[in-house]
Design a protein around this motif. Sequence first.
Motif, PDB file in Angstrom:
ATOM      1  N   ILE A  57      -4.421  10.047  -0.058  1.00 49.74           N
ATOM      2  CA  ILE A  57      -3.327   9.562   0.770  1.00 49.74           C
ATOM      3  C   ILE A  57      -2.416  10.719   1.196  1.00 49.74           C
ATOM      4  O   ILE A  57      -2.429  11.779   0.585  1.00 49.74           O
ATOM      5  CB  ILE A  57      -2.555   8.428   0.063  1.00 49.74           C
ATOM      6  N   PRO A  58      -1.653  10.527   2.265  1.00 49.48           N
ATOM      7  CA  PRO A  58      -0.827  11.637   2.778  1.00 49.48           C
ATOM      8  C   PRO A  58       0.207  12.098   1.757  1.00 49.48           C
ATOM      9  O   PRO A  58       0.840  11.277   1.104  1.00 49.48           O
ATOM     10  CB  PRO A  58      -0.126  11.016   4.000  1.00 49.48           C
ATOM     11  N   LYS A 134       2.220 -11.367  -2.220  1.00 50.01           N
ATOM     12  CA  LYS A 134       2.738 -10.309  -1.347  1.00 50.01           C
ATOM     13  C   LYS A 134       1.927  -9.010  -1.355  1.00 50.01           C
ATOM     14  O   LYS A 134       2.053  -8.194  -0.449  1.00 50.01           O
ATOM     15  CB  LYS A 134       4.186  -9.958  -1.746  1.00 50.01           C
ATOM     16  N   HIS A 139      -3.656  -4.442  -2.256  1.00 50.48           N
ATOM     17  CA  HIS A 139      -3.924  -3.685  -3.494  1.00 50.48           C
ATOM     18  C   HIS A 139      -4.969  -4.355  -4.389  1.00 50.48           C
ATOM     19  O   HIS A 139      -5.259  -3.838  -5.466  1.00 50.48           O
ATOM     20  CB  HIS A 139      -2.620  -3.474  -4.282  1.00 50.48           C
ATOM     21  N   LEU A 171      -1.767   6.435 -12.586  1.00 50.94           N
ATOM     22  CA  LEU A 171      -0.489   6.079 -11.951  1.00 50.94           C
ATOM     23  C   LEU A 171       0.522   5.648 -13.007  1.00 50.94           C
ATOM     24  O   LEU A 171       1.668   6.120 -13.033  1.00 50.94           O
ATOM     25  CB  LEU A 171      -0.694   4.939 -10.929  1.00 50.94           C
ATOM     26  N   ILE A 183       9.690   2.657  -4.738  1.00 50.25           N
ATOM     27  CA  ILE A 183       8.585   2.522  -3.774  1.00 50.25           C
ATOM     28  C   ILE A 183       8.531   1.094  -3.220  1.00 50.25           C
ATOM     29  O   ILE A 183       8.384   0.888  -2.017  1.00 50.25           O
ATOM     30  CB  ILE A 183       7.223   2.883  -4.423  1.00 50.25           C
ATOM     31  N   PRO A 192       0.822   1.879   5.832  1.00 49.16           N
ATOM     32  CA  PRO A 192       0.828   0.402   5.828  1.00 49.16           C
ATOM     33  C   PRO A 192       1.705  -0.211   4.728  1.00 49.16           C
ATOM     34  O   PRO A 192       1.950  -1.409   4.744  1.00 49.16           O
ATOM     35  CB  PRO A 192      -0.650   0.058   5.562  1.00 49.16           C
ATOM     36  N   PRO A 194       4.513  -1.827   3.083  1.00 45.01           N
ATOM     37  CA  PRO A 194       5.758  -2.392   3.631  1.00 45.01           C
ATOM     38  C   PRO A 194       6.942  -2.286   2.661  1.00 45.01           C
ATOM     39  O   PRO A 194       6.749  -2.129   1.460  1.00 45.01           O
ATOM     40  CB  PRO A 194       5.397  -3.867   3.858  1.00 45.01           C
ATOM     41  N   LEU A 199       9.034  -7.716   3.336  1.00 48.22           N
ATOM     42  CA  LEU A 199       8.306  -8.759   2.611  1.00 48.22           C
ATOM     43  C   LEU A 199       9.232  -9.865   2.113  1.00 48.22           C
ATOM     44  O   LEU A 199       8.792 -10.821   1.486  1.00 48.22           O
ATOM     45  CB  LEU A 199       7.551  -8.155   1.417  1.00 48.22           C
ATOM     46  N   LEU A 201      11.709  -9.630  -0.234  1.00 49.80           N
ATOM     47  CA  LEU A 201      11.839  -9.592  -1.693  1.00 49.80           C
ATOM     48  C   LEU A 201      13.259  -9.237  -2.124  1.00 49.80           C
ATOM     49  O   LEU A 201      13.860  -8.305  -1.578  1.00 49.80           O
ATOM     50  CB  LEU A 201      10.882  -8.545  -2.286  1.00 49.80           C
ATOM     51  N   LEU A 209       8.142  -7.519 -10.215  1.00 45.41           N
ATOM     52  CA  LEU A 209       6.903  -6.844  -9.794  1.00 45.41           C
ATOM     53  C   LEU A 209       6.651  -5.573 -10.613  1.00 45.41           C
ATOM     54  O   LEU A 209       5.524  -5.295 -11.025  1.00 45.41           O
ATOM     55  CB  LEU A 209       6.967  -6.507  -8.299  1.00 45.41           C
TER      56      LEU A 209
HETATM   57  C1  HEC Z   1      -0.382  -3.949   4.159  1.00 44.37           C
HETATM   58  C2  HEC Z   1      -0.908  -3.416   2.952  1.00 44.37           C
HETATM   59  C3  HEC Z   1       0.020  -3.278   1.758  1.00 44.37           C
HETATM   60  C4  HEC Z   1       0.798  -4.255   1.169  1.00 44.37           C
HETATM   61  C5  HEC Z   1       0.997  -5.707   1.603  1.00 44.37           C
HETATM   62  C6  HEC Z   1       1.394  -3.640   0.013  1.00 44.37           C
HETATM   63  N1  HEC Z   1       1.013  -2.335  -0.091  1.00 44.37           N
HETATM   64 FE1  HEC Z   1       1.588  -1.035  -1.526  1.00 44.37          FE
HETATM   65  N2  HEC Z   1       0.619   0.463  -0.575  1.00 44.37           N
HETATM   66  C7  HEC Z   1      -0.165   0.314   0.543  1.00 44.37           C
HETATM   67  C8  HEC Z   1      -0.650   1.612   0.948  1.00 44.37           C
HETATM   68  C9  HEC Z   1      -1.564   1.908   2.135  1.00 44.37           C
HETATM   69  C10 HEC Z   1      -0.117   2.540   0.047  1.00 44.37           C
HETATM   70  C11 HEC Z   1      -0.267   4.062   0.098  1.00 44.37           C
HETATM   71  C12 HEC Z   1       0.918   4.568   0.868  1.00 44.37           C
HETATM   72  C13 HEC Z   1       0.941   6.053   1.068  1.00 44.37           C
HETATM   73  O1  HEC Z   1       0.044   6.585   1.727  1.00 44.37           O
HETATM   74  O2  HEC Z   1       1.887   6.703   0.611  1.00 44.37           O
HETATM   75  C14 HEC Z   1       0.669   1.778  -0.896  1.00 44.37           C
HETATM   76  C15 HEC Z   1       1.349   2.339  -1.981  1.00 44.37           C
HETATM   77  C16 HEC Z   1       1.949   1.612  -2.981  1.00 44.37           C
HETATM   78  C17 HEC Z   1       2.494   2.172  -4.190  1.00 44.37           C
HETATM   79  C18 HEC Z   1       2.437   3.630  -4.593  1.00 44.37           C
HETATM   80  C19 HEC Z   1       1.183   3.809  -5.419  1.00 44.37           C
HETATM   81  C20 HEC Z   1       0.794   5.223  -5.661  1.00 44.37           C
HETATM   82  O3  HEC Z   1      -0.310   5.475  -6.170  1.00 44.37           O
HETATM   83  O4  HEC Z   1       1.557   6.096  -5.344  1.00 44.37           O
HETATM   84  C21 HEC Z   1       2.989   1.144  -4.917  1.00 44.37           C
HETATM   85  C22 HEC Z   1       3.664   1.207  -6.287  1.00 44.37           C
HETATM   86  C23 HEC Z   1       2.775  -0.054  -4.159  1.00 44.37           C
HETATM   87  N3  HEC Z   1       2.135   0.277  -2.984  1.00 44.37           N
HETATM   88  C24 HEC Z   1       3.147  -1.331  -4.566  1.00 44.37           C
HETATM   89  C25 HEC Z   1       3.031  -2.460  -3.776  1.00 44.37           C
HETATM   90  C26 HEC Z   1       3.538  -3.761  -4.158  1.00 44.37           C
HETATM   91  C27 HEC Z   1       4.186  -4.087  -5.482  1.00 44.37           C
HETATM   92  C28 HEC Z   1       3.299  -4.584  -3.091  1.00 44.37           C
HETATM   93  C29 HEC Z   1       3.691  -6.036  -2.952  1.00 44.37           C
HETATM   94  C30 HEC Z   1       5.105  -6.304  -3.055  1.00 44.37           C
HETATM   95  C31 HEC Z   1       2.639  -3.802  -2.068  1.00 44.37           C
HETATM   96  N4  HEC Z   1       2.492  -2.524  -2.530  1.00 44.37           N
HETATM   97  C32 HEC Z   1       2.229  -4.308  -0.859  1.00 44.37           C
HETATM   98  C33 HEC Z   1      -0.451  -0.860   1.198  1.00 44.37           C
HETATM   99  C34 HEC Z   1       0.171  -2.076   0.952  1.00 44.37           C
END
Ligand code: HEC
Length: 357
Positions: A57-58, A134, A139, A171, A183, A192, A194, A199, A201, A209
């Motif tokens: 990831i970036p 959500k 994930h 992680l 985060i 992507p 959000p 969401l 929340l 969470l």
């Molecule tokens: C639309 C898709 C999407 C949804 C919905 C989403 N995520 Fe993510 N999430 C991602 C992506 C893609 C990344 C990687 C982002 C990046 O490149 O930095 C990410 C990154 C994360 C990370 C950082 C993980 C790491 O390894 O650094 C966490 C924590 C996280 N998400 C938690 C959540 C939680 C909790 C929810 C629900 C409330 C959620 N995400 C909803 C797509 C999503």
Amino acid sequence: MNTYTTIPRHYFQLALILICTCFSSFQLSIAESKGESLYLENCAICHGNDGQGGMGIPLSLDGFLKSASNDYIKKTIRLGRPNRIMPSFYRMPESDVNEIIHFLDSWRKAPAPLWDIKPIVADKHAGKILYKNKCATCHGNNAQGGKGSGLHFSRSDGLAITPPALNNQGLLNSATDSMLHYIITHGRKDTPMPSAKALGLSDKNINDLVSYIRSFQLKSITHKSNYHEEPASLIVDSPYSFDETVENVKRAITGSNFVHIRDQALTHGFNIETTNSPKQTIIYFCNFSFLYDALKIDPRAGMFLPCRITVIEQNNRVQMMSINPKHLTQLFNNDALDESCDQMHDVYSSILEDASL
Ligand code: HEC
Ligand code: HEC
């Protein structure tokens, strides 16, 4: 450096060179600092020369950097993400890890955050329900991450980043609760992921969470202990001349119908590539059924396929060499890959042995 004549000083270098042979988009850049050259050597292949992301990831986006303390980055480098694609650099010298962190600092627009280590105590059962509603679509149902270990061979530019695994011990042992809270609150701009606002929340939801994600953490995280036992390359001396050895290897390859892949036919198609040195020949060989099966287990198997054996003459000594798939699989720390690597190891060993008889 000649990969085939020395065991790499840096244990990951060989793997990277092999990956490079598979991803032609990789470009060499001129490094301006030690940290940059270490980054280019060890990380750029997956995270991009400028941290723009790719298989990984970036790392240069503001959204990531604002959430990532140096301690988090250090732990992530050390632990990797077991069973995902992010390797664990647990043998890298401390000073090299620090140089890389220092280099990543050059992308920051603000000083690195420092996260409170105080745990967040909240309702993980409520968190689980929120998670299903959500987060699970991206994930995964059990927080196992988006499909494909972050690796897409045919991914076109601009396609979504693979969501990381949130149940991952790498992680969970790197991120504090306060970092996870941050985060989830802010999301990751320009990816992507959000924000909590998008969401719908509340702060309580976010805490719940975090509790749910934390509940995946195991008491201890183990590294494979057999690491040192596996050399990076398989090297066998040949009692024959250079030309004879090349012929022997070819014969051993066609004759190796005792390997696990024997029923699947199609061991054919030598492609001999002579490098600048007249006394070094790389013999490529392939078995398409095996290739297909291995790629089905995990696309990362592509990193050591197609198979190749190098014959080299140096100081009046003829040697045959191949990579050691058992060494590579340890770098990726992925149980699913072990079996196909064991098979590959047996294929290589028996061919090398046969050719030296
Ligand atoms: C639309 C898709 C999407 C949804 C919905 C989403 N995520 Fe993510 N999430 C991602 C992506 C893609 C990344 C990687 C982002 C990046 O490149 O930095 C990410 C990154 C994360 C990370 C950082 C993980 C790491 O390894 O650094 C966490 C924590 C996280 N998400 C938690 C959540 C939680 C909790 C929810 C629900 C409330 C959620 N995400 C909803 C797509 C999503
Ligand atoms: C073989 C590919 C690969 C290499 C090499 C690699 N990474 Fe990663 N990295 C990944 C992937 C993929 C992820 C996301 C984990 C997931 O999908 O669960 C990741 C995640 C990370 C994260 C966590 C990002 C976040 O959202 O919090 C950091 C930090 C990181 N890598 C730094 C590095 C550094 C520094 C190096 C070099 C020392 C490196 N990586 C080498 C593939 C790689």
